[in-house]
Structure formats: structure tokens, C-alpha cells
Design a protein around this motif. Sequence first.
Motif, PDB file in Angstrom:
ATOM      1  N   ASP A   1       0.827  -1.200   0.000  1.00 32.15           N
ATOM      2  CA  ASP A   1       0.000   0.000   0.000  1.00 32.15           C
ATOM      3  C   ASP A   1       0.867   1.258   0.000  1.00 32.15           C
ATOM      4  OD1 ASP A   1      -2.809   0.889   0.251  1.00 32.15           O
ATOM      5  OD2 ASP A   1      -1.967   1.919   1.988  1.00 32.15           O
ATOM      6  N   LYS A   2       1.919   1.199   0.812  1.00 37.23           N
ATOM      7  CA  LYS A   2       2.803   2.361   0.907  1.00 37.23           C
ATOM      8  C   LYS A   2       3.484   2.626  -0.437  1.00 37.23           C
ATOM      9  CE  LYS A   2       6.252   2.395   3.998  1.00 37.23           C
ATOM     10  NZ  LYS A   2       6.775   1.999   5.316  1.00 37.23           N
TER      11      LYS A   2
ATOM     12  N   SER B   1       2.415   1.842  -3.340  1.00 40.75           N
ATOM     13  CA  SER B   1       1.491   2.268  -4.396  1.00 40.75           C
ATOM     14  C   SER B   1       1.297   3.777  -4.376  1.00 40.75           C
ATOM     15  CB  SER B   1       0.153   1.553  -4.243  1.00 40.75           C
ATOM     16  OG  SER B   1      -0.573   2.104  -3.181  1.00 40.75           O
ATOM     17  N   TYR B   2       1.457   4.392  -3.191  1.00 44.68           N
ATOM     18  CA  TYR B   2       1.314   5.850  -3.143  1.00 44.68           C
ATOM     19  C   TYR B   2       2.533   6.550  -3.734  1.00 44.68           C
ATOM     20  CZ  TYR B   2      -3.001   5.827  -0.525  1.00 44.68           C
ATOM     21  OH  TYR B   2      -4.294   5.666  -0.170  1.00 44.68           O
ATOM     22  N   GLN B   3       3.669   5.835  -3.775  1.00 42.25           N
ATOM     23  CA  GLN B   3       4.879   6.460  -4.302  1.00 42.25           C
ATOM     24  C   GLN B   3       5.018   6.291  -5.812  1.00 42.25           C
ATOM     25  OE1 GLN B   3       8.040   4.527  -2.277  1.00 42.25           O
ATOM     26  NE2 GLN B   3       7.517   5.362  -0.268  1.00 42.25           N
TER      27      GLN B   3
ATOM     28  N   ARG C   1       0.857   6.297 -10.522  1.00 45.38           N
ATOM     29  CA  ARG C   1      -0.321   6.379  -9.665  1.00 45.38           C
ATOM     30  C   ARG C   1      -1.448   7.165 -10.311  1.00 45.38           C
ATOM     31  NH1 ARG C   1      -0.562   9.740  -4.065  1.00 45.38           N
ATOM     32  NH2 ARG C   1      -2.811   9.733  -3.925  1.00 45.38           N
ATOM     33  N   TYR C   2      -1.096   8.249 -11.033  1.00 48.06           N
ATOM     34  CA  TYR C   2      -2.146   9.117 -11.566  1.00 48.06           C
ATOM     35  C   TYR C   2      -2.600   8.745 -12.963  1.00 48.06           C
ATOM     36  CZ  TYR C   2      -1.397  11.897  -7.482  1.00 48.06           C
ATOM     37  OH  TYR C   2      -1.319  12.296  -6.186  1.00 48.06           O
TER      38      TYR C   2
ATOM     39  N   VAL D   1      -3.662   2.976  -6.231  1.00 46.59           N
ATOM     40  CA  VAL D   1      -4.090   3.133  -4.845  1.00 46.59           C
ATOM     41  C   VAL D   1      -5.440   2.450  -4.679  1.00 46.59           C
ATOM     42  CG1 VAL D   1      -4.657   4.850  -3.126  1.00 46.59           C
ATOM     43  CG2 VAL D   1      -2.841   5.284  -4.737  1.00 46.59           C
TER      44      VAL D   1
END
Lengths: 296, 255
Positions: free
Chosen positions: B5-6, B8-10, B14-15, B134
Amino acid sequence: MPKKKKILLRAYIVFAAMFAVAPASNAMHIMEGYLPAGYCVAWGVICLPFLIAGFISLRNKVKENRRNLILIAMSGAFIFVISSLKIPSVTGSCSHMTGTGLGAILFGPASVSVLGIIVLVFQAVLLAHGGLTTLGANTFSMAIAGPLVSFGIYKLCCHTKVNRKAAIFLAAFLGDIFTYCVTSIQLALAYPSEAGGVAASAVKFLGVFAPTQLPLAVIEGILTVVIMIGLETYAKPELKSIGFLRDTPGKQPPCLHERIFAGQRTANDSCRELSEVSRDRIGEAKHPYPIDRKEA
Amino acid sequence: MLLIDKLSYQSKLRYVNASEKLVYALLTLVLCVLSRSVKVAVLVFAVNGVLTVGKGGIPLFRYIKLFMIPLAFLAAGTAAVMINVSRTPMDAFALPAGEWYITGSNEGIRRGLRLCVTALSAVSSLYFLSLNTVMTDILCSCRKLHFPPLLTELMLLIYRFIFVLFETASSITVSQQSRLGNRGFKTRIRSFGKLGSSLFILALKRSSTLYDAMESRCYDGSIRVLSREQPAKAGEIAVIALYGAVLVLVWLLCG
């Protein structure tokens, strides 16, 4: 012994030694992509009626009182967290609870089927335990078959007045064992042995996973007992006040999920009393953890 | 707490539109499992690796380490597929053990290896999804795909509560450890039991206060959040479709 065989023998010994120290012994999640496509679909279809039944029962509970939605979600998160915490093990390897037995005893098999599939999706995506294509097979073994057996055994023991601790232990232990057997059979059906067919293959899979799964099942049984005893100790006055847990000898208390989802009393009432109880407990300095000093 | 999870935010991907990533991951996954061909699997594995590590910027070390998670299952399962116990020795190898043989056939070994490769490349597809998307985005695209609203709502709530409970559990664990709660096996069992039961009581309590808080803010059964719209780009869709076609071609032509 010819040279080739010697090399093979050595390779086997190394391989076996690797197993002896295999670090991760997770619950029996079939990994992503391990089953042929036909089996993935078939197990998914088998799960459907159970999931629909669970979904309808959840929807009714939510319709009855919307507060139940939050309660159910919290239960799901609880199952996920409890199944991803490292549990003590004899060999020092890292292993996890399945939480199926505990979930079935607390929430009943219908809710657990839907909660189970959601937890399995999260486990696949967030922890890489299990997978999306094998979701159907894993759901059947871990969220349907295991909990059903656990719940059945727990109910049976409740009715036949077996010792409570023994009942909880048996429910969790046998539920785990059953999950492991079902998974082995699922694998065997997909990969029948060249010598002896499905039955021989099932024996092989059972044998391969036994060293990690049998101790795990025993530990899971013990832990479930300890957790349930803890719950009944700390939440007992509250349960008594609802009028479900009686002191009359010989009368077994009903399962906790019946009390929680009892209907007339909303979860809020129960929880408010529960928090008061825990506050009292802190006053008596009996509770091991400062539960809500901040709020209190 | 949750490494994937961590990460995936980096991720740098992601966008990118979440539905695109979901479709891409599911497409490669299905093709891998359906075809069971080594060539497709190797291609998928390589492309996923390049996308996740090269484009997504996930550290290679972490990526490799994540593949260790399913390894125990893979080793055990594949051993059971390859190795037979029978009275008659087979063509690949045979080790006598009394009257029986621990044996395997060439066909069985080939099948086991193919299974390994397929499973690993399927895992790489799953990792592409989970390391670059995410969870809330996945749930948003699930909602767009018309999943039952109760189910997506439940998933969103569970996802949120997981972290709440994790935090509680980890602080309890820390306080247990600082009081030597993990000294021996017996204490460890007792500690874990107490952790579990107090976690459950806390969860019940918190669910109630949470509902009060949410209802006072006009909660009516669904949480509506503004999601940042990343429209799917036509070019990306075309590339995904082309890639799918190439995979099908590789499967059909080269087997």
C-alpha cells in the motif's frame, strides 16, 4: 549408485532442508495464476449461491439498522487485521491466523462468506496472499467451507453441553483443518497425479502442506479460545445486561453474533455499555491495556 | 505496516487512469492463465517488470523481495506436482525407497515448470495493479463498473478501518513487548489472545462512535468523495489493446 542419481539425491536433500526452514507458512491461499482457467471459473460459480445468501442477509441487517453497516465493516477489518498479525509459533517461523473459526463463531457463516471474499481481495492486493484469479477457490475453502464447519461444530457443542473451551477449540481447529483439506483437494482436482489420479495427488498435497498447516491449526485453536475467553471476561457484564448470558447452570449462552445482531437493541446501546464496562475495568485496574484513557 | 500500500502511493504511475490499469492487469492475468504458454508468460513478466520498476519507479530490491512472498507455496505446490510416489519408476528420475519409488516423469517436470512460470507472471500482473494503483482508486473504478453499492461501500469502510485497527494493534503490541509480554511461548499466546479480544472490543466501540460522528455529518449510507478525474487517454487504450492482440498472437502462433 550412478553419479546422476547421487546428484539428484543431494538436490533432494537440499530441497528438503529448504522446506524445513521455509520462513513463511501462510494460511493456505492458493497463489495467483496457480489454477487453470476452467477451475477458477468453476469454483467462483460454486461460491455464488453462498455469496448471494450472505449478501442478502447483510443487506437485511443494514436495512434493519444502518448502524450495522459500520459494525459489519469493522468486523471485516478485524478479521483482516487479526489474520495479518504474526502469531507465536513453535518453530520461530512467521505464520498467520486464518481467522475463519473466530469469524464464524462471532459473526455467523452467512456474514463471513461476504466479509471473507472482501478480506481475500484485500489480502491478494495488499499482502500478495492469494490472488484474483484464484479468488473463487480461496473463497470456497476459506470463507465458506471452513466457517461452515466451524460454525456447525460450535453449534453442535453448544447443544450437547461440551465444555465451552473445548467447543471453541474444536470449532477453530477443525475449521482450519477442513480448509486445508479442501484446498488440497482443489489443487489435486486441478493437477491429478500421473500415477494414481486425483486421490494420490490429494494425498501428496496434504502431505506437502501438513508440516506447516497442522501446527498452525493447533495454535489457531488455542488462540481462538484465548480470544473468546478474553471477550467473555471483559464483555460479560454487558452481555449479562442484555439478558443473554445467564448464570443459570446448564444453560449455554447463545453465540455472540446473535447477541450483537439481536435487533431490538442497537449496537450503539451495547457498545455504550461496553465502553462503560471497560471504563469500570480500568478503574479496577484489571484490564491489561489502558483502553480509552484519552476519551475518558 | 502494509508495504504494498505504501509503495502504491509512491508510484509514478499512480495518476494514470485507474480503470485502464485495472483492465490491463486483468487482461494480462487472464491471458496468462488461459494460454499457459511459457512464451506469453515470459513476455508478460518482462513487460510488467519494466512497467513497474522502470516506469513506476518501484525499487527493484523491494520488487524482487515481494516475489519471495508466494515462493513457499510455489515450491511446495510444484514439488507435489512434479514428484510422484509409485511402484513403477518413471522416465525422468527414480529414487528407490523400499519397494516404492520416489519418481517423476519428464512430462510432469515440464508441466511443473510451466506452472511455475505462469504463476510467477500472473503474480507480476497482480503486482503491477497493486503497486501502481491506490486502493481507493480501484474501488472508485469498481463503482463505475456498477458493482453493488453496498459491496463497494463496505470495501471502502473496511479499507479505512484496517488502518485504524492496525494502529491500535501495533501500539498494543509495543506496550506488550515493553512489558516482556513476548518472553516465552505461553506468554506470547496469552498476549496475542488479549490483543485479539481487546482489539475486538475496541473495534466495536469505535464503530459505534464512528457511526455517531458520521451521522451527525449527514451520512446516508454512502460516502461520496471527490475523486480526481484522470481521463483515460486514447493512446494508452490503443497500446493496451495492441499489447493484448500481440499476446494473443504469440499464444496462437508460438504456443
